[in-house]
Every structure is written in structure tokens, then in C-alpha cells.
Design a protein around this motif. Structure first.
Motif, PDB file in Angstrom:
ATOM      1  N   GLN A   1      10.851   5.716 -11.673  1.00 14.66           N
ATOM      2  CA  GLN A   1      11.375   7.079 -11.646  1.00 14.66           C
ATOM      3  C   GLN A   1      10.572   8.032 -10.773  1.00 14.66           C
ATOM      4  O   GLN A   1      11.130   8.947 -10.186  1.00 14.66           O
ATOM      5  N   LYS A   2       9.258   7.855 -10.694  1.00 13.97           N
ATOM      6  CA  LYS A   2       8.418   8.743  -9.886  1.00 13.97           C
ATOM      7  C   LYS A   2       7.625   7.919  -8.881  1.00 13.97           C
ATOM      8  O   LYS A   2       6.413   7.726  -9.044  1.00 13.97           O
ATOM      9  N   PRO A   3       8.260   7.436  -7.834  1.00 16.08           N
ATOM     10  CA  PRO A   3       7.531   6.608  -6.865  1.00 16.08           C
ATOM     11  C   PRO A   3       6.563   7.450  -6.034  1.00 16.08           C
ATOM     12  O   PRO A   3       6.775   8.629  -5.801  1.00 16.08           O
ATOM     13  N   GLY A   4       5.491   6.820  -5.624  1.00 17.60           N
ATOM     14  CA  GLY A   4       4.527   7.500  -4.760  1.00 17.60           C
ATOM     15  C   GLY A   4       3.611   8.444  -5.485  1.00 17.60           C
ATOM     16  O   GLY A   4       2.965   9.282  -4.853  1.00 17.60           O
ATOM     17  N   ALA A   5       3.510   8.341  -6.812  1.00 21.67           N
ATOM     18  CA  ALA A   5       2.654   9.256  -7.564  1.00 21.67           C
ATOM     19  C   ALA A   5       1.175   8.926  -7.394  1.00 21.67           C
ATOM     20  O   ALA A   5       0.326   9.793  -7.515  1.00 21.67           O
ATOM     21  N   GLY A   6       0.864   7.680  -7.094  1.00 21.09           N
ATOM     22  CA  GLY A   6      -0.526   7.257  -6.942  1.00 21.09           C
ATOM     23  C   GLY A   6      -0.898   7.127  -5.480  1.00 21.09           C
ATOM     24  O   GLY A   6      -0.213   7.633  -4.581  1.00 21.09           O
ATOM     25  N   PRO A   7      -1.977   6.417  -5.207  1.00 21.89           N
ATOM     26  CA  PRO A   7      -2.420   6.238  -3.823  1.00 21.89           C
ATOM     27  C   PRO A   7      -1.435   5.397  -3.017  1.00 21.89           C
ATOM     28  O   PRO A   7      -0.777   4.508  -3.552  1.00 21.89           O
ATOM     29  N   ALA A   8      -1.346   5.696  -1.731  1.00 20.36           N
ATOM     30  CA  ALA A   8      -0.430   4.969  -0.848  1.00 20.36           C
ATOM     31  C   ALA A   8      -1.046   3.648  -0.437  1.00 20.36           C
ATOM     32  O   ALA A   8      -2.263   3.438  -0.511  1.00 20.36           O
ATOM     33  N   LEU A   9      -0.205   2.742   0.001  1.00 22.33           N
ATOM     34  CA  LEU A   9      -0.682   1.459   0.498  1.00 22.33           C
ATOM     35  C   LEU A   9      -1.398   1.650   1.830  1.00 22.33           C
ATOM     36  O   LEU A   9      -1.024   2.526   2.618  1.00 22.33           O
ATOM     37  N   PRO A  10      -2.409   0.842   2.129  1.00 21.85           N
ATOM     38  CA  PRO A  10      -3.170   1.023   3.373  1.00 21.85           C
ATOM     39  C   PRO A  10      -2.451   0.466   4.606  1.00 21.85           C
ATOM     40  O   PRO A  10      -3.014   0.463   5.679  1.00 21.85           O
ATOM     41  N   PHE A  11      -1.241   0.015   4.460  1.00 15.17           N
ATOM     42  CA  PHE A  11      -0.474  -0.503   5.590  1.00 15.17           C
ATOM     43  C   PHE A  11       0.935   0.065   5.528  1.00 15.17           C
ATOM     44  O   PHE A  11       1.378   0.532   4.488  1.00 15.17           O
ATOM     45  N   SER A  12       1.624   0.040   6.631  1.00 19.05           N
ATOM     46  CA  SER A  12       2.970   0.620   6.668  1.00 19.05           C
ATOM     47  C   SER A  12       3.992  -0.409   6.221  1.00 19.05           C
ATOM     48  O   SER A  12       3.834  -1.611   6.413  1.00 19.05           O
ATOM     49  N   LEU A  13       5.039   0.092   5.617  1.00 17.30           N
ATOM     50  CA  LEU A  13       6.139  -0.740   5.144  1.00 17.30           C
ATOM     51  C   LEU A  13       7.431  -0.302   5.810  1.00 17.30           C
ATOM     52  O   LEU A  13       7.518   0.816   6.332  1.00 17.30           O
ATOM     53  N   PRO A  14       8.454  -1.131   5.778  1.00 13.57           N
ATOM     54  CA  PRO A  14       9.753  -0.701   6.308  1.00 13.57           C
ATOM     55  C   PRO A  14      10.277   0.521   5.549  1.00 13.57           C
ATOM     56  O   PRO A  14       9.824   0.832   4.448  1.00 13.57           O
TER      57      PRO A  14
ATOM     58  N   GLU B   1       9.768   3.217   1.434  1.00 11.54           N
ATOM     59  CA  GLU B   1       9.074   4.482   1.641  1.00 11.54           C
ATOM     60  C   GLU B   1       8.741   5.111   0.296  1.00 11.54           C
ATOM     61  O   GLU B   1       9.579   5.185  -0.592  1.00 11.54           O
ATOM     62  N   GLY B   2       7.491   5.525   0.120  1.00 12.69           N
ATOM     63  CA  GLY B   2       7.047   6.087  -1.149  1.00 12.69           C
ATOM     64  C   GLY B   2       6.596   5.034  -2.142  1.00 12.69           C
ATOM     65  O   GLY B   2       6.318   5.334  -3.292  1.00 12.69           O
ATOM     66  N   PHE B   3       6.527   3.785  -1.733  1.00  9.33           N
ATOM     67  CA  PHE B   3       6.108   2.676  -2.596  1.00  9.33           C
ATOM     68  C   PHE B   3       4.601   2.546  -2.455  1.00  9.33           C
ATOM     69  O   PHE B   3       4.097   2.130  -1.430  1.00  9.33           O
ATOM     70  N   GLY B   4       3.845   2.923  -3.495  1.00  8.13           N
ATOM     71  CA  GLY B   4       2.392   2.940  -3.411  1.00  8.13           C
ATOM     72  C   GLY B   4       1.738   1.781  -4.136  1.00  8.13           C
ATOM     73  O   GLY B   4       2.382   0.817  -4.553  1.00  8.13           O
ATOM     74  N   VAL B   5       0.423   1.899  -4.291  1.00 10.61           N
ATOM     75  CA  VAL B   5      -0.366   0.847  -4.935  1.00 10.61           C
ATOM     76  C   VAL B   5       0.066   0.621  -6.385  1.00 10.61           C
ATOM     77  O   VAL B   5       0.243  -0.528  -6.802  1.00 10.61           O
ATOM     78  N   PRO B   6       0.253   1.660  -7.209  1.00  9.35           N
ATOM     79  CA  PRO B   6       0.653   1.411  -8.602  1.00  9.35           C
ATOM     80  C   PRO B   6       2.001   0.690  -8.708  1.00  9.35           C
ATOM     81  O   PRO B   6       2.158  -0.206  -9.531  1.00  9.35           O
ATOM     82  N   GLU B   7       2.933   1.064  -7.855  1.00  6.94           N
ATOM     83  CA  GLU B   7       4.244   0.418  -7.892  1.00  6.94           C
ATOM     84  C   GLU B   7       4.142  -1.056  -7.485  1.00  6.94           C
ATOM     85  O   GLU B   7       4.761  -1.926  -8.095  1.00  6.94           O
ATOM     86  N   LEU B   8       3.354  -1.310  -6.453  1.00  8.50           N
ATOM     87  CA  LEU B   8       3.194  -2.695  -5.991  1.00  8.50           C
ATOM     88  C   LEU B   8       2.496  -3.554  -7.043  1.00  8.50           C
ATOM     89  O   LEU B   8       2.922  -4.678  -7.321  1.00  8.50           O
ATOM     90  N   LEU B   9       1.437  -3.031  -7.660  1.00  4.31           N
ATOM     91  CA  LEU B   9       0.725  -3.784  -8.693  1.00  4.31           C
ATOM     92  C   LEU B   9       1.610  -4.035  -9.910  1.00  4.31           C
ATOM     93  O   LEU B   9       1.601  -5.125 -10.484  1.00  4.31           O
ATOM     94  N   ALA B  10       2.363  -3.032 -10.314  1.00  2.00           N
ATOM     95  CA  ALA B  10       3.226  -3.186 -11.492  1.00  2.00           C
ATOM     96  C   ALA B  10       4.329  -4.206 -11.243  1.00  2.00           C
ATOM     97  O   ALA B  10       4.567  -5.088 -12.077  1.00  2.00           O
ATOM     98  N   THR B  11       5.005  -4.093 -10.106  1.00  2.00           N
ATOM     99  CA  THR B  11       6.111  -5.010  -9.844  1.00  2.00           C
ATOM    100  C   THR B  11       5.615  -6.428  -9.571  1.00  2.00           C
ATOM    101  O   THR B  11       6.220  -7.393 -10.041  1.00  2.00           O
ATOM    102  N   ALA B  12       4.499  -6.567  -8.864  1.00  2.00           N
ATOM    103  CA  ALA B  12       3.973  -7.907  -8.593  1.00  2.00           C
ATOM    104  C   ALA B  12       3.457  -8.561  -9.875  1.00  2.00           C
ATOM    105  O   ALA B  12       3.610  -9.772 -10.060  1.00  2.00           O
ATOM    106  N   SER B  13       2.880  -7.786 -10.772  1.00  2.00           N
ATOM    107  CA  SER B  13       2.413  -8.341 -12.045  1.00  2.00           C
ATOM    108  C   SER B  13       3.590  -8.843 -12.869  1.00  2.00           C
ATOM    109  O   SER B  13       3.557  -9.956 -13.406  1.00  2.00           O
TER     110      SER B  13
END
Length: 91
Positions: A43-56, A60-72
Motif C-alpha cells: 500500500q505504501k511503496p517507497g517508504a524506506g530506503p531506495a535500492l542502490p541500482f535502477s530498475l525498470p 518505480e518506488g520499489f525499495g529495500v523493504p519491499e524487495l526484502l519482504a517479497t523475496a522472503s
């Protein structure tokens, strides 16, 4: 004194499939599936730190917390799929 059924259950060990290309494909597919769902479900993407690399632009707005949560969650789903398919005899 330990009941006989408990000692029998303690000795039972599930068989796990050996790592192969097929299990890798299942794990990758589960992770991509959960990341795609998480992209629209968070619901609130991009609330945490951004990824250190660019994505398509799709992520857009997909940060470290979102990546860690979904990958886990993708790894949990993938492990369940691999164990379930292995016990069913399909791997």
C-alpha cells in the motif's frame, strides 16, 4: 517415559529433493510471482530506503523493504512448493 508414538515420529525424517535445475526454476518462479503480486499489493511503496541500482519503470518506488519482504515470502512459498512436489513424487 516417552510414548511409543512420539519416539516413532521423532525418528521419521522427510525426504527432500536434491538441488537441481528444476528446483531452481521453481524457486525463481515463486519469487517472481510474489514480487509481481507485491508490486501491486503493497500500500505504501517507497517508504524506506531506495535500492542502490535502477530498475525498470514497472518497479518505480520499489525499495529495500519491499524487495526484502517479497523475496522472503517468495522463498517461503518456493520451499513449500519444492517440498510438496518432492513428497508428491513430482520432482
Amino acid at each position: 517415559m516417552i510414548p511409543a508414538t512420539f519416539s516413532l515420529l521423532a525418528q521419521a525424517a522427510p525426504t527432500t529433493p536434491a538441488w537441481s535445475f528444476q528446483t531452481a526454476i521453481i524457486m525463481i518462479t515463486c519469487n517472481l510471482f510474489v514480487i509481481a503480486i507485491g508490486r501491486y499489493a503493497i500500500q505504501k511503496p517507497g517508504a524506506g530506503p531506495a535500492l542502490p541500482f535502477s530498475l525498470p519503470g514497472l518497479f518505480e518506488g520499489f525499495g529495500v523493504p519491499e524487495l526484502l519482504a517479497t523475496a522472503s515470502f517468495g522463498h517461503i512459498l518456493g520451499a513449500g512448493m519444492i517440498l510438496g512436489l518432492g513428497n508428491a513424487g513430482l520432482l
